[in-house]
Design a protein around this motif. Sequence first.
Motif, mmCIF file in Angstrom:
data_model
loop_
_atom_site.group_PDB
_atom_site.id
_atom_site.type_symbol
_atom_site.label_atom_id
_atom_site.label_comp_id
_atom_site.label_asym_id
_atom_site.label_seq_id
_atom_site.Cartn_x
_atom_site.Cartn_y
_atom_site.Cartn_z
ATOM 1 N N PRO A 7 0.833 -1.209 0.000
ATOM 2 C CA PRO A 7 0.000 0.000 0.000
ATOM 3 C C PRO A 7 0.863 1.253 0.000
ATOM 4 C CG PRO A 7 0.050 -0.978 2.184
ATOM 5 C CD PRO A 7 0.731 -1.959 1.272
ATOM 6 N N ALA A 8 0.313 2.356 -0.464
ATOM 7 C CA ALA A 8 1.047 3.622 -0.538
ATOM 8 C C ALA A 8 1.481 4.120 0.829
ATOM 9 C CB ALA A 8 0.182 4.677 -1.227
ATOM 10 N N THR A 9 0.773 3.679 1.878
ATOM 11 C CA THR A 9 1.130 4.117 3.231
ATOM 12 C C THR A 9 2.413 3.474 3.726
ATOM 13 O OG1 THR A 9 -0.414 2.430 4.028
ATOM 14 C CG2 THR A 9 -1.193 4.712 3.970
ATOM 15 N N LEU A 10 2.914 2.474 3.009
ATOM 16 C CA LEU A 10 4.215 1.874 3.333
ATOM 17 C C LEU A 10 5.167 2.229 2.195
ATOM 18 C CD1 LEU A 10 3.210 -1.685 4.623
ATOM 19 C CD2 LEU A 10 3.639 0.398 5.938
ATOM 20 N N THR A 17 10.349 3.362 6.392
ATOM 21 C CA THR A 17 10.645 2.038 6.934
ATOM 22 C C THR A 17 9.389 1.503 7.617
ATOM 23 O OG1 THR A 17 11.429 2.942 9.052
ATOM 24 C CG2 THR A 17 13.065 2.632 7.316
ATOM 25 N N PHE A 18 9.293 0.161 7.678
ATOM 26 C CA PHE A 18 8.115 -0.438 8.291
ATOM 27 C C PHE A 18 8.498 -1.778 8.918
ATOM 28 C CE2 PHE A 18 8.189 -1.057 3.697
ATOM 29 C CZ PHE A 18 8.236 -2.439 3.575
ATOM 30 N N ASP A 22 3.426 -3.510 10.939
ATOM 31 C CA ASP A 22 2.830 -2.632 9.932
ATOM 32 C C ASP A 22 2.227 -3.453 8.798
ATOM 33 O OD1 ASP A 22 3.614 -0.284 11.278
ATOM 34 O OD2 ASP A 22 5.597 -0.344 10.342
ATOM 35 N N LEU A 23 2.923 -4.528 8.396
ATOM 36 C CA LEU A 23 2.381 -5.394 7.351
ATOM 37 C C LEU A 23 1.065 -6.017 7.790
ATOM 38 C CD1 LEU A 23 5.520 -7.300 5.963
ATOM 39 C CD2 LEU A 23 4.231 -5.487 4.847
ATOM 40 N N ARG A 24 1.072 -6.544 9.014
ATOM 41 C CA ARG A 24 -0.153 -7.189 9.524
ATOM 42 C C ARG A 24 -1.301 -6.198 9.593
ATOM 43 N NH1 ARG A 24 3.623 -9.715 13.098
ATOM 44 N NH2 ARG A 24 3.077 -8.221 14.737
#
Length: 330
Positions: A7-10, A17-18, A22-24
């Motif tokens: 997603p654009a938010t990552l 960085t994430f 964040d993925l979950r």
Amino acid sequence: MHPRALPATLGPTAAPTFTRADLRAHGLPEDRLRAGDIRRVTHGVHRRTADAPLTWDALGYPVPPAPFAPEEVAAVVQAARGVASHVTALLLHGLPLPPFLTEDGTVHLSRPHRRGASLRPEVTSHARSVPGQDVVRLHGIPVTSIERTWADLAAMLPRGPVDPVVAAGDAAVTPLWTPEGRLPPRTTIPRLRACLERSGRFSGIRMARAALELVRVGADSPPETALRLALIDAGLPEPELQLMLHPGRRGSPDADLGYRQWRLVLHYDGAHHRSLEQQARDRRRNEGWERAGWAQIVVTEDDARDGFGRVVAEVVAHRERLGGRVFAVR
């Protein structure tokens, strides 16, 4: 089968960085991290492979103060639950440090004792707590304040001359020179002293206290600090720093340091004085002092390597030629 798009938010704008969490939170499985469009920054922290990280050069650092991009350093420090300190903090603050204290390919950070040492290969841990009042944020990175970083330098040095700690202190309290004028100082001598008082006992406290008594506003480089200390060590009076022929008068000739009572100035002409433009400015400077009847000593890098022996001898000789006579100080 192509992996599900991130997603654009990552991404570089929202979150350079994430983490797995964040993925979950975006409904993506953890094995999404194995795809080629993601790379590992440190344990548990990742970023897009294609992202162009912010560069240190863009932030005004000709030499990177850390082995990772700025946002990656912030992620490493956050993941280790620490505060960037010691060598990394010295470089982030732009304080001069001895040649043997160089960037070693890791991020130096301080962590509370109860958390122990970090096992991350990109981290060098220092087990100690840093109070909140001694922590600032630089480029998104939690880092020890310039005052605490200066004090930590004393703890990193072997017993010996305090010159490196004095030079770092001079750099911290002297307004930075720019073509448009000097910037406000980054700290003050009273703030350095207050930091030492609240730091309590630590390795290097005696060196820091001794160095603080010699820190002065006005030295624009470590060689200028070393020159001042060499003159004092030779038993000469402490010179005036950033001396001006006519204080407060625009365009007045200036000097790095000197003795108004002897009408003697010293110019430390380092590497940047080799440019034609700077040499022209130096000639105008020297002519101004000469017309006013002052003696001048030009100090070079060769003098610095030699411990300023020639310079000290010339200052002593100038004083002796005056035969005890001094000029009125206005």
